[in-house]
Design an enzyme around this catalytic site. Structure first.
Site, PDB file in Angstrom:
ATOM      1  N   TYR A  33       0.958  -1.161  -0.078  1.00  0.00           N
ATOM      2  CA  TYR A  33       0.013  -0.063   0.018  1.00  0.00           C
ATOM      3  C   TYR A  33       0.831   1.219  -0.144  1.00  0.00           C
ATOM      4  O   TYR A  33       2.004   1.147   0.052  1.00  0.00           O
ATOM      5  CB  TYR A  33      -0.967   0.040   1.144  1.00  0.00           C
ATOM      6  CG  TYR A  33      -0.290   0.279   2.500  1.00  0.00           C
ATOM      7  CD1 TYR A  33       0.621  -0.396   3.065  1.00  0.00           C
ATOM      8  CD2 TYR A  33      -0.583   1.616   3.078  1.00  0.00           C
ATOM      9  CE1 TYR A  33       1.150  -0.294   4.453  1.00  0.00           C
ATOM     10  CE2 TYR A  33       0.123   1.839   4.253  1.00  0.00           C
ATOM     11  CZ  TYR A  33       0.775   1.208   4.935  1.00  0.00           C
ATOM     12  OH  TYR A  33       1.420   1.394   5.995  1.00  0.00           O
ATOM     13  N   LYS A 147       6.449  -1.824   2.072  1.00  0.00           N
ATOM     14  CA  LYS A 147       5.418  -1.281   2.580  1.00  0.00           C
ATOM     15  C   LYS A 147       4.229  -2.252   2.450  1.00  0.00           C
ATOM     16  O   LYS A 147       3.193  -1.998   1.671  1.00  0.00           O
ATOM     17  CB  LYS A 147       4.850   0.016   2.054  1.00  0.00           C
ATOM     18  CG  LYS A 147       4.269   1.033   2.832  1.00  0.00           C
ATOM     19  CD  LYS A 147       4.233   2.316   2.200  1.00  0.00           C
ATOM     20  CE  LYS A 147       3.169   3.092   3.196  1.00  0.00           C
ATOM     21  NZ  LYS A 147       3.447   3.198   4.793  1.00  0.00           N
ATOM     22  N   GLU A 180      12.389   2.722  13.823  1.00  0.00           N
ATOM     23  CA  GLU A 180      11.285   3.712  13.567  1.00  0.00           C
ATOM     24  C   GLU A 180      10.188   3.616  14.458  1.00  0.00           C
ATOM     25  O   GLU A 180      10.104   2.846  15.241  1.00  0.00           O
ATOM     26  CB  GLU A 180      10.936   3.480  11.988  1.00  0.00           C
ATOM     27  CG  GLU A 180      10.206   2.180  11.739  1.00  0.00           C
ATOM     28  CD  GLU A 180       9.825   1.881  10.535  1.00  0.00           C
ATOM     29  OE1 GLU A 180       9.618   2.882   9.564  1.00  0.00           O
ATOM     30  OE2 GLU A 180       9.832   0.678  10.048  1.00  0.00           O
ATOM     31  N   LEU A 204      10.977   1.340   7.004  1.00  0.00           N
ATOM     32  CA  LEU A 204      10.399   1.799   5.712  1.00  0.00           C
ATOM     33  C   LEU A 204      10.969   3.196   5.292  1.00  0.00           C
ATOM     34  O   LEU A 204      11.326   3.966   6.066  1.00  0.00           O
ATOM     35  CB  LEU A 204       8.890   2.070   6.075  1.00  0.00           C
ATOM     36  CG  LEU A 204       8.281   2.534   4.782  1.00  0.00           C
ATOM     37  CD1 LEU A 204       7.981   1.220   4.102  1.00  0.00           C
ATOM     38  CD2 LEU A 204       7.141   3.506   4.995  1.00  0.00           C
TER      39      LEU A 204
END
Ligand code: PDD
Length: 281
Positions: A33, A147, A180, A204
Site C-alpha cells: 500500500y 510497505k 522507526e 520503511l
C-alpha cells in the site's frame, strides 16, 4: 462530493465499496500500500510514492496492472471527485481474490483499491506541545522496507503506547538500535545536525524522511542517515517523528525521560515551517 473509492476500474462512494472476503489482502495480508497527502489539492511527492509502490510490489512478486501515468490520472480524478480541500489518498494493491490456499493463485487478477478522504493533519496544539513516545522491542518481520499491509505489530505497538498514555511507540532492536515508530520515521537533532536511523530492512524508506534529508543542504543543515541507538535519542537536543500524515512532530519525552528542555525544539519547528507549513501558504 465526499469519501470516494476506486476499485478495479470503477469509482464509487466509499460506503458502497466492496472487495471479496476471499481477497488475499484480507486473508493473507498479501498486499502492499501507499498513503499520500495533498497540499493545495496537489498530490505531494506522487512520483516518489509510486516508485516505492513499485519496489514494494516487486519485492512480493506482484505485478501492478496499471502504468504510473494511469495511476496518476486516477489519483487526480479521485481528488477531484472527493471535492475536499486537502485529500488523504490511500492506495492498496493485493494479489486478488482466489480460493484460500497459500501459493500464488493462477490467473487471479490483482485488486487495486484507492480511497480519497479529507486529509487530517496533526492538531496545532499537539504539534506545538510535542508528544511522548515509548520504546519497545521490535517484533516485526524482517522486510519492513516493504510497505506491506501486514501491520499487526504496528497496530499493537500503537495501541500499547496509547494505553500507557504515550502518543506512539519506537521499535528498537535487541542491541538498542532504533528503527522507526509505528507509522513514521524518527529523527534526532544534536548540536544543530539532523540525523535519522540509516536505511535497513527494519525501516520503511519514508518519502517524508527522504524529503527532509534532501532538503537539509538547502537549509544549511548537516545530517543524513546513520546508526542511531536509543541512548543517542535520549541524549539528543531534539527528537521528532516524520511521515506523510505526521509531517514533523516533536518528541518531548521517551520512556518518561525528557528530551532536551522538554519543549519542541527550534530545529523541529523550523523544519515544519519551511518544509510543510510553507506548502499550504
Ligand atoms: N505510514 N514508517 C512506517 C512504519 C510507516 O508506516 C510510515 C508511513 C512511515 C513514513 O513514511 P512516509 O513518509 O512515506 O509516509 C515510516 C503511513 C502514513 C501509514 O501507515 O498510514
Amino acid at each position: 462530493m465526499g469519501d470516494v473509492a476506486y476499485i478495479n476500474g470503477t469509482f464509487c462512494e466509499l460506503s458502497q465499496a466492496r472487495v471479496s472476503v476471499e481477497d488475499r489482502g484480507f486473508q493473507f495480508a498479501d498486499s502492499v500500500y501507499e498513503g499520500i497527502t495533498t497540499y493545495r489539492r496537489e498530490p505531494f511527492l506522487l512520483t516518489e510514492h509510486l516508485r516505492r509502490l513499485r519496489n514494494s510490489a516487486r519485492a512480493i512478486h506482484l505485478p501492478i496492472p496499471l502504468s504510473d501515468e494511469r495511476i496518476t490520472e486516477l489519483v487526480r480524478e479521485g481528488v477531484r471527485r472527493s471535492g475536499y480541500d486537502e485529500v488523504h489518498i490511500y492506495m492498496q494493491l493485493t494479489r486478488g481474490a482466489a480460493s484460500r490456499s497459500h501459493p500464488f493463485p493462477a490467473g487471479a487478477e490483482p485488486t487495486v483499491v484507492m480511497t480519497f478522504k479529507a486529509a487530517i493533519r496533526v492538531p496545532a496544539d499537539v504539534r506545538a506541545q510535542g508528544v511522548s513516545v515509548m520504546s519497545r522491542p521490535d517484533n516485526r518481520w524482517g522486510s519492513c522496507n516493504v510497505k506491506s499491509v501486514m501491520l499487526l505489530p504496528n497496530v499493537l505497538a500503537k495501541q500499547e503506547a496509547l494505553d500507557r498514555g504515550a502518543y506512539d511507540a519506537l521499535f528498537v532492536g535487541p542491541d538498542q538500535v532504533v528503527y522507526e515508530a509505528s507509522s513514521s520515521n524518527v529523527f534526532l537533532v544534536r548540536a544543530g545536525e539532523v540525523w535519522t536511523p540509516q536505511r535497513s530492512d527494519k525501516i520503511l524508506p519514508g518519502i517524508t524522511c527522504d524529503y527532509i534529508v534532501e532538503s537539509l543542504p538547502r537549509l544549511g543543515i548537516l545530517g543524513g542517515g546513520r546508526l542511531v541507538y536509543l541512548d543517542d535519542l535520549l541524549a539528543a537536543d531534539e527528537v521528532f517523528l516524520a511521515g506523510t500524515t505526521t509531517e514533523t512532530l516533536g518528541v518531548v519525552s521517551i520512556d518518561g525521560k525528557m528530551i532536551g528542555d522538554g519543549q519542541v525544539g527550534p530545529v523541529t519547528r523550523r523544519l515544519y515551517e519551511e518544509l510543510f507549513a510553507s506548502l499550504t501558504r
